[in-house]
Design a protein around this motif. Structure first.
Motif, PDB file in Angstrom:
ATOM      1  N   ASP A 144       0.803  -1.196   0.050  1.00 28.82           N
ATOM      2  CA  ASP A 144      -0.102  -0.147   0.072  1.00 28.82           C
ATOM      3  C   ASP A 144       0.924   1.217   0.116  1.00 28.82           C
ATOM      4  N   PRO A 145       1.607   1.616  -1.057  1.00 27.81           N
ATOM      5  CA  PRO A 145       2.738   2.741  -1.118  1.00 27.81           C
ATOM      6  C   PRO A 145       1.916   3.819  -0.859  1.00 27.81           C
ATOM      7  N   LYS A 146       0.677   4.116  -1.041  1.00 31.03           N
ATOM      8  CA  LYS A 146      -0.225   5.398  -1.052  1.00 31.03           C
ATOM      9  C   LYS A 146      -0.099   5.790   0.363  1.00 31.03           C
ATOM     10  N   PRO A 149       4.255   4.234   2.542  1.00 33.50           N
ATOM     11  CA  PRO A 149       5.402   4.364   1.400  1.00 33.50           C
ATOM     12  C   PRO A 149       6.464   3.772   1.920  1.00 33.50           C
ATOM     13  N   PRO A 375       6.838   2.295  -8.483  1.00 37.01           N
ATOM     14  CA  PRO A 375       6.391   3.084  -7.473  1.00 37.01           C
ATOM     15  C   PRO A 375       4.925   2.897  -6.979  1.00 37.01           C
ATOM     16  N   ASN A 376       4.276   2.198  -7.824  1.00 35.22           N
ATOM     17  CA  ASN A 376       2.900   1.855  -7.253  1.00 35.22           C
ATOM     18  C   ASN A 376       2.717   0.316  -7.225  1.00 35.22           C
ATOM     19  N   ASP A 377       3.575  -0.106  -7.161  1.00 36.35           N
ATOM     20  CA  ASP A 377       3.578  -1.550  -7.089  1.00 36.35           C
ATOM     21  C   ASP A 377       4.533  -2.289  -6.035  1.00 36.35           C
TER      22      ASP A 377
END
Length: 410
Positions: A144-146, A149, A375-377
């Motif tokens: 869950d990078p959002k 991070p 960055p989103n994975d």
């Protein structure tokens, strides 16, 4: 000024400018835990308590980092691996995380083990902006990078595993009556969600389920209740100790369901051997790493390299325990990330490099499986291959399967 002298002066000026830029680019950047000579890495592992069989992972990683140091370290820096025991207790994990970050001042915490323990430290690690990297748990929340991070998992997540089992069940046992045993925590709930989501409209195939607490001495009552449900297919999501107990109890009761166990508890050494090989015959699980006990890999270069490492750096380690393979493989992944960091050993760059792995292959991954992040994975591995125990070793089945979440399932 003559043309020749002008050219010499211009060349000198350009050289000076390039030298300044190169110097700026080569400037070393460090956060706490890194220096010209050392990289401090923290770790939290259950060396005691109900999940102590996993402690071999930490021991293997310590041995691998000794190997790296013997070879000169990473970009000339030696790894200082500091590993503490939390007894599989979340409050103790919090205490050890603070000790590592505020006392030892590590650059990052690597491979802390357990869903509950990592859940307990996740907000702290993100508030401190210290990487909680390659968490030793398959909970989906590590991707869950959002919102987090500074936290990233490594192994296939539990929901993906549940989806893979569901896919296989629908293909091969479409009329099965399913009973499930699950650990009463975020890990067990994640696994059950994956199974239910994977079954979709057929989720009513699950006719019974039972939870258990890690500290419970036996699972006898849960197993008896599930057997009495009339189920003919059993899915078990437990720790290794509980997995061995369940296999023995099912054999004792004479119940013979199609039997799946979660891959974190599929070890021949710490689960199937204590349960009894005859009792475990036919058990199904999943893998993404090679099993050195499988004769199919006896001439494999990756397995030979792992075996040489074990002989030299962990000679007392059990080669039949796949926890050693897991610890070895994830340690190799961290070394790759730190190599990519170069002389920018800041915590932010560690996370940038961890999120920049593209089809990274290591020798102990199964063919067709690689590590990719972005960055989103934050899910490095999302592929699995089913396997079945034949009474002596696991045999791989079918091909690589994916169980990606978020609408990407194939």
């Amino acid at each position: 000024m003559t043309p020749r002298s002008f050219k010499v002066t211009l060349a000198a000026a350009l050289f000076a400018a390039v030298s300044v830029n190169t110097s700026a680019l080569a400037q070393k950047q460090y956060d706490p835990g890194a220096s010209d000579t050392e990289i401090k890495i923290g770790n939290i592992m259950p060396y005691s308590g109900p999940a102590s069989s996993y402690s071999l992972i930490g021991k293997t990683q310590a041995a691998y980092f000794r190997k790296i140091n013997d070879g000169g370290g990473i970009n000339g820096r030696k790894i200082n691996f500091i590993s503490y025991d939390d007894g599989f207790s979340p409050p103790k994990a919090v205490e050890q995380a603070r000790r590592l970050v505020e006392g030892d001042e590590v650059l990052l915490i690597f491979q802390s083990l357990g869903t509950q323990s990592n859940s307990a430290i996740q907000k702290y690690m993100n508030a401190k902006k210290v990487p909680q990297l390659f968490v030793a748990s398959g909970a989906t929340k590590w991707g869950d990078p959002k919102n987090f991070p500074w936290t990233m998992g490594w192994q296939p997540n539990y929901q993906s595993e549940g989806r893979v089992y569901a896919k296989y069940i629908l293909q091969h046992y479409p009329n099965a009556k399913i009973a499930a045993l699950w650990q009463n925590d975020d890990a067990g709930k994640d696994q059950m969600k994956g199974l239910r989501d994977g079954l979709g409209e057929r989720a009513d195939m699950i006719i019974a389920d039972a939870s258990y607490e890690v500290a419970e001495p036996t699972l006898d009552s849960q197993i008896a209740r599930l057997r009495n449900s009339g189920a003919d297919l059993f899915v078990s999501w437990t720790t290794p100790k509980a997995a061995a107990q369940a296999i023995r109890k099912i054999a004792e009761l004479g119940w013979k369901p199609v039997y799946f166990i979660g891959n974190t508890s599929s070890s021949v050494a710490s689960v199937l051997r204590p349960a009894g090989f005859e009792n475990a015959k036919g058990v199904l699980s999943s893998a993404y790493l090679k099993d050195p006990a499988d004769p199919a890999w006896k001439d494999d270069a990756g397995v030979k390299e792992w075996s040489t490492f074990m002989d030299k750096y962990l000679p007392d380690g059990d080669k039949t325990d796949t926890n050693t393979v897991y610890g070895y493989a994830v340690a190799q992944t961290l070394v790759q990330v730190l190599k990519q960091c170069g002389d920018d050993l800041t915590r932010a760059n560690v996370m940038r490099q961890a999120a920049s792995l593209k089809d990274f292959r290591i020798g102990m991954l199964l063919p067709g499986i690689s590590i990719t992040t972005g960055p989103n994975d934050f899910f490095p591995i999302e592929q699995l291959q089913l396997m079945q125990f034949d009474g002596q070793a696991y045999k791989l089945m079918d091909g690589v399967m994916t169980g990606e979440i978020g609408g990407k399932q194939d």
